[in-house]
Design a protein around this motif. Structure first.
Motif, PDB file in Angstrom:
ATOM      1  N   PRO A 109      51.703  29.529  60.458  1.00  0.00           N
ATOM      2  CA  PRO A 109      53.027  29.428  59.828  1.00  0.00           C
ATOM      3  C   PRO A 109      53.237  28.140  59.027  1.00  0.00           C
ATOM      4  O   PRO A 109      53.858  28.168  57.968  1.00  0.00           O
ATOM      5  N   ILE A 110      52.678  27.029  59.481  1.00  0.00           N
ATOM      6  CA  ILE A 110      52.840  25.747  58.776  1.00  0.00           C
ATOM      7  C   ILE A 110      52.264  25.776  57.360  1.00  0.00           C
ATOM      8  O   ILE A 110      52.640  24.979  56.508  1.00  0.00           O
ATOM      9  N   HIS A 111      51.356  26.697  57.071  1.00  0.00           N
ATOM     10  CA  HIS A 111      50.725  26.814  55.756  1.00  0.00           C
ATOM     11  C   HIS A 111      51.494  27.728  54.801  1.00  0.00           C
ATOM     12  O   HIS A 111      51.074  27.908  53.655  1.00  0.00           O
ATOM     13  N   GLU A 119      57.690  27.176  55.058  1.00  0.00           N
ATOM     14  CA  GLU A 119      57.502  25.987  55.890  1.00  0.00           C
ATOM     15  C   GLU A 119      57.087  24.743  55.103  1.00  0.00           C
ATOM     16  O   GLU A 119      56.870  23.692  55.699  1.00  0.00           O
ATOM     17  N   ILE A 120      56.965  24.842  53.790  1.00  0.00           N
ATOM     18  CA  ILE A 120      56.488  23.717  52.972  1.00  0.00           C
ATOM     19  C   ILE A 120      57.266  22.434  53.257  1.00  0.00           C
ATOM     20  O   ILE A 120      56.700  21.433  53.627  1.00  0.00           O
ATOM     21  N   ASP A 121      58.575  22.468  53.067  1.00  0.00           N
ATOM     22  CA  ASP A 121      59.390  21.261  53.265  1.00  0.00           C
ATOM     23  C   ASP A 121      60.845  21.687  53.320  1.00  0.00           C
ATOM     24  O   ASP A 121      61.339  22.323  52.393  1.00  0.00           O
ATOM     25  N   GLU A 122      61.509  21.323  54.388  1.00  0.00           N
ATOM     26  CA  GLU A 122      62.906  21.755  54.544  1.00  0.00           C
ATOM     27  C   GLU A 122      63.834  21.160  53.488  1.00  0.00           C
ATOM     28  O   GLU A 122      64.924  21.665  53.279  1.00  0.00           O
ATOM     29  N   SER A 123      63.397  20.130  52.796  1.00  0.00           N
ATOM     30  CA  SER A 123      64.242  19.554  51.740  1.00  0.00           C
ATOM     31  C   SER A 123      64.186  20.377  50.452  1.00  0.00           C
ATOM     32  O   SER A 123      64.879  20.070  49.497  1.00  0.00           O
ATOM     33  N   TRP A 124      63.366  21.425  50.433  1.00  0.00           N
ATOM     34  CA  TRP A 124      63.288  22.334  49.298  1.00  0.00           C
ATOM     35  C   TRP A 124      63.850  23.691  49.728  1.00  0.00           C
ATOM     36  O   TRP A 124      63.115  24.592  50.118  1.00  0.00           O
ATOM     37  N   PRO A 125      65.165  23.847  49.669  1.00  0.00           N
ATOM     38  CA  PRO A 125      65.804  25.055  50.205  1.00  0.00           C
ATOM     39  C   PRO A 125      65.421  26.340  49.471  1.00  0.00           C
ATOM     40  O   PRO A 125      65.530  27.427  50.042  1.00  0.00           O
ATOM     41  N   PRO A 168      58.582  34.801  51.102  1.00  0.00           N
ATOM     42  CA  PRO A 168      57.697  35.485  52.046  1.00  0.00           C
ATOM     43  C   PRO A 168      56.802  34.503  52.807  1.00  0.00           C
ATOM     44  O   PRO A 168      56.361  33.503  52.240  1.00  0.00           O
ATOM     45  N   PRO A 169      56.514  34.796  54.059  1.00  0.00           N
ATOM     46  CA  PRO A 169      55.666  33.913  54.871  1.00  0.00           C
ATOM     47  C   PRO A 169      54.175  34.132  54.583  1.00  0.00           C
ATOM     48  O   PRO A 169      53.438  34.707  55.386  1.00  0.00           O
ATOM     49  N   VAL A 170      53.753  33.695  53.404  1.00  0.00           N
ATOM     50  CA  VAL A 170      52.355  33.811  52.974  1.00  0.00           C
ATOM     51  C   VAL A 170      51.822  32.422  52.642  1.00  0.00           C
ATOM     52  O   VAL A 170      52.594  31.479  52.435  1.00  0.00           O
ATOM     53  N   LEU A 171      50.499  32.308  52.578  1.00  0.00           N
ATOM     54  CA  LEU A 171      49.867  31.033  52.231  1.00  0.00           C
ATOM     55  C   LEU A 171      50.464  30.499  50.933  1.00  0.00           C
ATOM     56  O   LEU A 171      50.466  31.188  49.907  1.00  0.00           O
ATOM     57  N   ALA A 172      50.985  29.294  50.979  1.00  0.00           N
ATOM     58  CA  ALA A 172      51.573  28.661  49.799  1.00  0.00           C
ATOM     59  C   ALA A 172      50.473  28.215  48.842  1.00  0.00           C
ATOM     60  O   ALA A 172      49.412  27.754  49.262  1.00  0.00           O
ATOM     61  N   THR A 173      50.751  28.337  47.552  1.00  0.00           N
ATOM     62  CA  THR A 173      49.801  27.871  46.541  1.00  0.00           C
ATOM     63  C   THR A 173      49.476  26.397  46.756  1.00  0.00           C
ATOM     64  O   THR A 173      48.311  25.986  46.668  1.00  0.00           O
ATOM     65  N   ALA A 174      50.487  25.598  47.068  1.00  0.00           N
ATOM     66  CA  ALA A 174      50.263  24.170  47.321  1.00  0.00           C
ATOM     67  C   ALA A 174      49.293  23.953  48.474  1.00  0.00           C
ATOM     68  O   ALA A 174      48.444  23.052  48.434  1.00  0.00           O
ATOM     69  N   THR A 193      48.245  35.873  51.127  1.00  0.00           N
ATOM     70  CA  THR A 193      47.521  35.869  52.395  1.00  0.00           C
ATOM     71  C   THR A 193      48.515  35.659  53.529  1.00  0.00           C
ATOM     72  O   THR A 193      49.193  34.632  53.570  1.00  0.00           O
ATOM     73  N   PRO A 194      48.610  36.625  54.463  1.00  0.00           N
ATOM     74  CA  PRO A 194      49.546  36.483  55.568  1.00  0.00           C
ATOM     75  C   PRO A 194      49.023  35.572  56.679  1.00  0.00           C
ATOM     76  O   PRO A 194      47.821  35.289  56.761  1.00  0.00           O
ATOM     77  N   VAL A 195      49.930  35.146  57.542  1.00  0.00           N
ATOM     78  CA  VAL A 195      49.574  34.376  58.732  1.00  0.00           C
ATOM     79  C   VAL A 195      48.568  35.179  59.544  1.00  0.00           C
ATOM     80  O   VAL A 195      48.678  36.400  59.677  1.00  0.00           O
ATOM     81  N   GLY A 196      47.575  34.479  60.063  1.00  0.00           N
ATOM     82  CA  GLY A 196      46.566  35.102  60.906  1.00  0.00           C
ATOM     83  C   GLY A 196      45.258  35.401  60.194  1.00  0.00           C
ATOM     84  O   GLY A 196      44.223  35.509  60.839  1.00  0.00           O
TER      85      GLY A 196
END
Length: 148
Positions: A24-26, A30-36, A42-48, A85-88
């Motif tokens: 989930p952290i990826h 979950e990137i950064d809570e300061s970026w609402p 969607p909970p997928v692998l972030a490009t960053a 890419t989903p979690v897992g």
């Protein structure tokens, strides 16, 4: 690039692979809570995170070729991210050193998950002398505080 006699010689053709189990952290939310704007994505692998993983793979590949006072920093990224890419799932980053110009290193990069290619392109890194880099960084910080 000159190197100590105790270090292996860095050359074009170097290849390295790393694997990451997407947690989930990826993911984008979950990137950064300061970026609402990311919170309801969607909970997928972030490009960053994929790019950070590519950088990590290059860093790991280069470690045996650098002196204790050297590191590498990313200077350019030209990478597609074409599939979610989903979690897992496991992501594999494959890098190949394709060009050396002085301290500048160019890598061909490919990322795959369990279903296929999710991204590819190039990434450039520069070899730095850590002491010199940190000195210049301190000078820049000091200049910024005196000249806002």
């Amino acid at each position: 690039m000159s190197q100590s006699n105790t270090l292996p010689l860095l050359s074009v053709g170097l290849r390295h692979t790393e694997r990451l189990s997407v947690a989930p952290i990826h993911t984008v939310p979950e990137i950064d809570e300061s970026w609402p704007g990311f919170r309801d994505m969607p909970p997928v692998l972030a490009t960053a995170m994929m790019i950070a993983f590519i950088e990590q793979t290059c860093v790991q590949a280069l470690r045996p070729f650098l002196s204790s006072g050297q590191r590498t920093v990313g200077t350019h990224v030209d990478v597609s991210h074409v599939a979610a890419t989903p979690v897992g799932m496991t992501v594999t980053a494959e890098i190949e050193l394709i060009e050396i110009e002085g301290r500048s290193l160019l890598f061909k990069v490919t990322c795959r998950d369990d279903a296929g290619v999710i991204g590819e392109g190039t990434h450039r890194r520069a070899i730095i002398e850590m002491d010199r880099f940190m000195k210049r960084l301190g000078e820049k910080s000091a200049a910024a505080t005196t000249h806002p």
